[in-house]
Design a protein around this motif. Structure first.
Motif, PDB file in Angstrom:
ATOM      1  N   LYS A  97      34.930  33.245  34.196  1.00  0.00           N
ATOM      2  CA  LYS A  97      34.528  33.781  32.884  1.00  0.00           C
ATOM      3  C   LYS A  97      34.873  35.263  32.782  1.00  0.00           C
ATOM      4  O   LYS A  97      35.175  35.762  31.719  1.00  0.00           O
ATOM      5  CB  LYS A  97      33.013  33.613  32.716  1.00  0.00           C
ATOM      6  CG  LYS A  97      32.614  32.226  32.253  1.00  0.00           C
ATOM      7  CD  LYS A  97      31.141  32.156  32.024  1.00  0.00           C
ATOM      8  CE  LYS A  97      30.752  30.892  31.307  1.00  0.00           C
ATOM      9  NZ  LYS A  97      31.186  30.857  29.907  1.00  0.00           N
ATOM     10  N   ASP A  98      34.785  35.935  33.903  1.00  0.00           N
ATOM     11  CA  ASP A  98      35.047  37.371  33.924  1.00  0.00           C
ATOM     12  C   ASP A  98      35.369  37.795  35.346  1.00  0.00           C
ATOM     13  O   ASP A  98      35.103  37.038  36.289  1.00  0.00           O
ATOM     14  CB  ASP A  98      33.790  38.124  33.437  1.00  0.00           C
ATOM     15  CG  ASP A  98      34.162  39.380  32.684  1.00  0.00           C
ATOM     16  OD1 ASP A  98      35.286  39.860  32.871  1.00  0.00           O
ATOM     17  OD2 ASP A  98      33.324  39.871  31.898  1.00  0.00           O
ATOM     18  N   TYR A  99      35.958  38.961  35.467  1.00  0.00           N
ATOM     19  CA  TYR A  99      36.243  39.489  36.809  1.00  0.00           C
ATOM     20  C   TYR A  99      35.614  40.881  36.845  1.00  0.00           C
ATOM     21  O   TYR A  99      36.153  41.839  36.281  1.00  0.00           O
ATOM     22  CB  TYR A  99      37.754  39.555  37.029  1.00  0.00           C
ATOM     23  CG  TYR A  99      38.179  39.768  38.466  1.00  0.00           C
ATOM     24  CD1 TYR A  99      38.821  38.763  39.180  1.00  0.00           C
ATOM     25  CD2 TYR A  99      37.937  40.975  39.126  1.00  0.00           C
ATOM     26  CE1 TYR A  99      39.215  38.944  40.504  1.00  0.00           C
ATOM     27  CE2 TYR A  99      38.324  41.166  40.446  1.00  0.00           C
ATOM     28  CZ  TYR A  99      38.970  40.149  41.126  1.00  0.00           C
ATOM     29  OH  TYR A  99      39.363  40.332  42.441  1.00  0.00           O
ATOM     30  N   LEU A 100      34.448  40.964  37.455  1.00  0.00           N
ATOM     31  CA  LEU A 100      33.713  42.229  37.440  1.00  0.00           C
ATOM     32  C   LEU A 100      33.932  43.019  38.728  1.00  0.00           C
ATOM     33  O   LEU A 100      33.978  42.446  39.811  1.00  0.00           O
ATOM     34  CB  LEU A 100      32.216  41.963  37.286  1.00  0.00           C
ATOM     35  CG  LEU A 100      31.785  41.137  36.064  1.00  0.00           C
ATOM     36  CD1 LEU A 100      30.293  40.877  36.111  1.00  0.00           C
ATOM     37  CD2 LEU A 100      32.146  41.864  34.776  1.00  0.00           C
ATOM     38  N   ILE A 101      34.072  44.337  38.554  1.00  0.00           N
ATOM     39  CA  ILE A 101      34.181  45.215  39.720  1.00  0.00           C
ATOM     40  C   ILE A 101      32.764  45.707  40.029  1.00  0.00           C
ATOM     41  O   ILE A 101      32.115  46.330  39.179  1.00  0.00           O
ATOM     42  CB  ILE A 101      35.123  46.405  39.431  1.00  0.00           C
ATOM     43  CG1 ILE A 101      36.521  45.897  39.014  1.00  0.00           C
ATOM     44  CG2 ILE A 101      35.225  47.341  40.632  1.00  0.00           C
ATOM     45  CD1 ILE A 101      37.255  45.063  40.036  1.00  0.00           C
ATOM     46  N   LYS A 102      32.333  45.406  41.228  1.00  0.00           N
ATOM     47  CA  LYS A 102      30.923  45.657  41.580  1.00  0.00           C
ATOM     48  C   LYS A 102      30.484  47.100  41.336  1.00  0.00           C
ATOM     49  O   LYS A 102      29.417  47.340  40.783  1.00  0.00           O
ATOM     50  CB  LYS A 102      30.701  45.314  43.061  1.00  0.00           C
ATOM     51  CG  LYS A 102      30.652  43.846  43.361  1.00  0.00           C
ATOM     52  CD  LYS A 102      30.438  43.681  44.860  1.00  0.00           C
ATOM     53  CE  LYS A 102      30.977  42.358  45.336  1.00  0.00           C
ATOM     54  NZ  LYS A 102      31.115  42.314  46.785  1.00  0.00           N
ATOM     55  N   THR A 103      31.337  48.057  41.765  1.00  0.00           N
ATOM     56  CA  THR A 103      30.899  49.465  41.660  1.00  0.00           C
ATOM     57  C   THR A 103      30.698  49.919  40.217  1.00  0.00           C
ATOM     58  O   THR A 103      30.056  50.927  39.984  1.00  0.00           O
ATOM     59  CB  THR A 103      31.921  50.442  42.282  1.00  0.00           C
ATOM     60  OG1 THR A 103      33.219  50.000  41.943  1.00  0.00           O
ATOM     61  CG2 THR A 103      31.755  50.609  43.743  1.00  0.00           C
TER      62      THR A 103
ATOM     63  N   VAL B  19      28.086  30.559  39.181  1.00  0.00           N
ATOM     64  CA  VAL B  19      28.425  31.040  40.536  1.00  0.00           C
ATOM     65  C   VAL B  19      28.878  32.485  40.408  1.00  0.00           C
ATOM     66  O   VAL B  19      29.742  32.797  39.596  1.00  0.00           O
ATOM     67  CB  VAL B  19      29.550  30.195  41.177  1.00  0.00           C
ATOM     68  CG1 VAL B  19      29.911  30.746  42.559  1.00  0.00           C
ATOM     69  CG2 VAL B  19      29.144  28.735  41.291  1.00  0.00           C
ATOM     70  N   VAL B  20      28.255  33.363  41.183  1.00  0.00           N
ATOM     71  CA  VAL B  20      28.705  34.758  41.233  1.00  0.00           C
ATOM     72  C   VAL B  20      29.492  34.881  42.542  1.00  0.00           C
ATOM     73  O   VAL B  20      28.933  34.776  43.629  1.00  0.00           O
ATOM     74  CB  VAL B  20      27.503  35.728  41.195  1.00  0.00           C
ATOM     75  CG1 VAL B  20      27.980  37.167  41.316  1.00  0.00           C
ATOM     76  CG2 VAL B  20      26.718  35.539  39.901  1.00  0.00           C
ATOM     77  N   LEU B  21      30.810  35.040  42.378  1.00  0.00           N
ATOM     78  CA  LEU B  21      31.701  34.850  43.524  1.00  0.00           C
ATOM     79  C   LEU B  21      32.422  36.129  43.971  1.00  0.00           C
ATOM     80  O   LEU B  21      33.149  36.750  43.183  1.00  0.00           O
ATOM     81  CB  LEU B  21      32.757  33.794  43.139  1.00  0.00           C
ATOM     82  CG  LEU B  21      33.882  33.520  44.112  1.00  0.00           C
ATOM     83  CD1 LEU B  21      33.370  32.809  45.357  1.00  0.00           C
ATOM     84  CD2 LEU B  21      34.969  32.676  43.454  1.00  0.00           C
TER      85      LEU B  21
ATOM     86  N   ILE C 125      31.545  23.914  36.651  1.00  0.00           N
ATOM     87  CA  ILE C 125      30.565  24.990  36.886  1.00  0.00           C
ATOM     88  C   ILE C 125      31.166  26.356  36.503  1.00  0.00           C
ATOM     89  O   ILE C 125      32.311  26.655  36.843  1.00  0.00           O
ATOM     90  CB  ILE C 125      30.111  25.002  38.378  1.00  0.00           C
ATOM     91  CG1 ILE C 125      29.339  23.708  38.692  1.00  0.00           C
ATOM     92  CG2 ILE C 125      29.271  26.226  38.705  1.00  0.00           C
ATOM     93  CD1 ILE C 125      28.936  23.562  40.151  1.00  0.00           C
ATOM     94  N   SER C 126      30.366  27.130  35.784  1.00  0.00           N
ATOM     95  CA  SER C 126      30.847  28.474  35.379  1.00  0.00           C
ATOM     96  C   SER C 126      30.884  29.406  36.585  1.00  0.00           C
ATOM     97  O   SER C 126      29.962  29.384  37.412  1.00  0.00           O
ATOM     98  CB  SER C 126      29.899  29.078  34.348  1.00  0.00           C
ATOM     99  OG  SER C 126      29.844  28.266  33.227  1.00  0.00           O
ATOM    100  N   VAL C 127      31.937  30.209  36.627  1.00  0.00           N
ATOM    101  CA  VAL C 127      32.078  31.159  37.750  1.00  0.00           C
ATOM    102  C   VAL C 127      32.398  32.553  37.214  1.00  0.00           C
ATOM    103  O   VAL C 127      33.170  32.702  36.271  1.00  0.00           O
ATOM    104  CB  VAL C 127      33.209  30.714  38.715  1.00  0.00           C
ATOM    105  CG1 VAL C 127      33.329  31.678  39.890  1.00  0.00           C
ATOM    106  CG2 VAL C 127      32.985  29.300  39.233  1.00  0.00           C
ATOM    107  N   VAL C 128      31.781  33.540  37.824  1.00  0.00           N
ATOM    108  CA  VAL C 128      32.139  34.922  37.512  1.00  0.00           C
ATOM    109  C   VAL C 128      32.638  35.550  38.811  1.00  0.00           C
ATOM    110  O   VAL C 128      31.941  35.514  39.826  1.00  0.00           O
ATOM    111  CB  VAL C 128      30.902  35.717  37.019  1.00  0.00           C
ATOM    112  CG1 VAL C 128      31.276  37.170  36.792  1.00  0.00           C
ATOM    113  CG2 VAL C 128      30.351  35.126  35.770  1.00  0.00           C
ATOM    114  N   ALA C 129      33.852  36.061  38.788  1.00  0.00           N
ATOM    115  CA  ALA C 129      34.354  36.750  39.984  1.00  0.00           C
ATOM    116  C   ALA C 129      33.682  38.111  40.040  1.00  0.00           C
ATOM    117  O   ALA C 129      33.553  38.802  39.016  1.00  0.00           O
ATOM    118  CB  ALA C 129      35.859  36.893  39.907  1.00  0.00           C
ATOM    119  N   PHE C 130      33.253  38.477  41.235  1.00  0.00           N
ATOM    120  CA  PHE C 130      32.449  39.684  41.370  1.00  0.00           C
ATOM    121  C   PHE C 130      32.871  40.367  42.674  1.00  0.00           C
ATOM    122  O   PHE C 130      32.421  40.002  43.755  1.00  0.00           O
ATOM    123  CB  PHE C 130      30.984  39.240  41.423  1.00  0.00           C
ATOM    124  CG  PHE C 130      29.995  40.361  41.382  1.00  0.00           C
ATOM    125  CD1 PHE C 130      30.063  41.321  40.400  1.00  0.00           C
ATOM    126  CD2 PHE C 130      28.970  40.432  42.315  1.00  0.00           C
ATOM    127  CE1 PHE C 130      29.138  42.348  40.360  1.00  0.00           C
ATOM    128  CE2 PHE C 130      28.049  41.454  42.279  1.00  0.00           C
ATOM    129  CZ  PHE C 130      28.129  42.410  41.294  1.00  0.00           C
TER     130      PHE C 130
END
Lengths: 370, 122
Positions: free
Chosen positions: B99-105, B49-51, B76-81
């Motif tokens: 799994k990770d917290y990604l900053i979109k920009t 899940v790309v959240l 379910i694997s989730v990546v904060a986005f």
């Protein structure tokens, strides 16, 4: 009782003042003499009582005793004794009045001082409360400001993400081969957008640093890896400018340091990016080594150089070298300020040296291993 | 074909990432709200899940809490986005097992694809 309470409320020196210590005053429930208004002594210390006792003794000895012994008293003696008692009373009254009034003045001054101290204490207490309240308000305001900056950054970043995403996909030819003459404008849009993203990130960082809300996520990391990745990211800009960017790796690999990856990456990025920005000819060289049990990174450029004044102001917020006004440069001088604060959070040191204008400059970053 | 559930309320971004993910060979399911996302997660059992975190009505953290509560979706694997990188929210997301917290920009869609491929390998 009610009367007593009313008297008790009166202050010393007022006609209604009731000396609770004085047996006579308490029993009579009023002040028999004017000066009793000033007196706080106990009954046995009452100077008027002393005068009365002394008078009675005098009368007894000079009047009553001869009468008891001899069966008569001479009229002259009687008149003399009464005159003596009256004259003695007059002078006694005068001298003790002064004494009591002096005591009263002293007491009045003491009370005034106590009152002043009390009022001062009350005022200090009140001001402290007001300050505490203002401080709470400020904290709330500060939190609201930080939240606002977080939300505003999010709102700013959303369209920037769309621009970055679509342009990068166009450059990657996701939508087919772009016309040749479109490639450069697209790259420029991409780079400008990157600058905007960096600016928003810097603003967000400054806001968090100022609010004391910046947090650290420590891990073991390799500085060489970070420098390599930053250099890789900046290679296109360097190529566009026609300058060089060299990373001279040390012969022996540096030990890993305990630090926040994102922050250290940003420090290195800001310093190298800054060097590239102010270099029009030549290029930028990066070196790193161990010195005094610390990792030292050197970023030297052949660019605009720095004056002594600029060197002293370099790492403050919102400052920029004069070259910033001479050449076309982007940014508002937040980058190096953010870099300094991040380095300081790691107990490290960042500084710059330059031989003067147009003689290039070298930036140093020193970080402890732990 | 690996399934990706993208929970994203910004229409422009959602379409952009959907196109990129589809082109990269993933089967993409798109939800604009947390509740819609949860329903799709239950139905499709995505691999990842790309959240997004700031969503209308319930936010990404609430979505994560729901997802972890249900036995069929809890693993379910989730990546904060997200572009919202408040430290407290980040901590909460990691506590709920992202799994990770990604900053979109900070990433181009292509870089996101690389990241997703790595997450799916783990």
């Amino acid at each position: 009782m009610e009367k007593g309470e009313k008297f008790q409320r009166e202050k010393i020196g007022k006609p209604g003042y009731l000396n609770e210590n004085c047996w006579l005053v308490k029993t009579l429930n009023y002040t028999p003499y004017k000066r009793c208004q000033y007196c706080e002594s106990k009954f046995h210390d009452c100077l008027f009582l002393h005068y009365q006792i002394i008078s009675l003794i005098l009368i007894f000895f000079f009047l009553a005793l001869p009468f008891l012994i001899e069966g008569k008293s001479s009229e002259l003696v009687i008149i003399s004794v009464f005159t003596l008692v009256i004259v003695y009373g007059y002078f006694f009254n005068k001298s003790t009045d002064k004494l009591i009034k002096a005591n009263f003045e002293q007491r009045k001054a003491k009370e005034a001082l106590e009152e002043l101290a009390k009022r001062l204490e009350e005022r200090v207490e009140q001001r402290t409360k007001e300050l505490g309240k203002a401080c709470e308000e400020l904290k709330k305001l500060d939190k609201a400001k930080s939240e606002f900056v977080s939300i505003a950054s999010h709102q700013l970043r959303t369209p920037l993400t769309a621009i970055k995403g679509y342009i990068s996909m166009m450059l990657e030819k996701t939508y087919g081969e772009p016309p040749e003459k479109m490639e450069k404008p697209l790259k420029n849009i991409y780079l400008s957008n990157e600058r905007l993203i960096k600016l928003v990130n810097d603003l967000l960082n400054v806001s968090r640093i100022e609010a004391g809300r910046m947090e650290m996520e420590l891990e073991k990391l390799s500085l060489e890896e970070i420098i390599t990745s930053v250099a890789e990211e900046l290679k296109n800009i360097v190529k566009e400018k026609g300058i060089y960017l060299n990373f001279e790796k040390p012969e022996k690999a540096l030990p890993k340091i305990l630090a926040d990856r994102e922050k250290i990456r940003q420090v290195i990025m800001n310093v190298i990016d800054n060097a590239i920005r102010y270099t029009e000819k030549g290029g930028v060289t990066i070196k790193c080594k161990m010195q005094n049990a610390k990792c030292k990174i050197e970023v030297s450029d052949t660019g605009a150089g720095l004056t002594k004044y600029e060197l002293s102001k370099m790492f403050g917020s919102f400052s920029r070298g004069t070259a910033g006004t001479r050449l076309y440069t982007e940014g508002v001088g937040l980058g190096l300020y953010v870099a300094r604060r991040f380095v300081e959070m790691h107990n490290g040191k960042i500084w710059a040296e330059s031989k003067g204008k147009d003689k290039g400059s070298t930036f140093y970053i020193e970080l402890p291993i732990k | 074909m690996k399934k990706i559930l993208l929970v994203e309320d910004e229409k422009i971004l959602a379409e952009m990432y959907r196109d990129k993910f589809t082109q990269a060979g993933f089967e993409v399911f798109l939800a604009f709200e947390a509740k819609e996302g949860l329903k799709l997660a239950e139905k499709e059992k995505p691999d990842l899940v790309v959240l997004d975190i700031l969503l209308p009505k319930e936010n990404g953290i609430t979505f994560l809490t729901w997802l972890r509560k249900k036995s069929e979706t809890s693993l379910i694997s989730v990546v904060a986005f997200s572009n919202y990188d408040d430290p407290e929210t980040k901590r909460e997301a990691f506590r709920l097992g992202v799994k990770d917290y990604l900053i979109k920009t900070n990433y181009t869609p292509q870089e996101i694809i690389e990241k997703i491929k790595n997450y799916l390998k783990e």
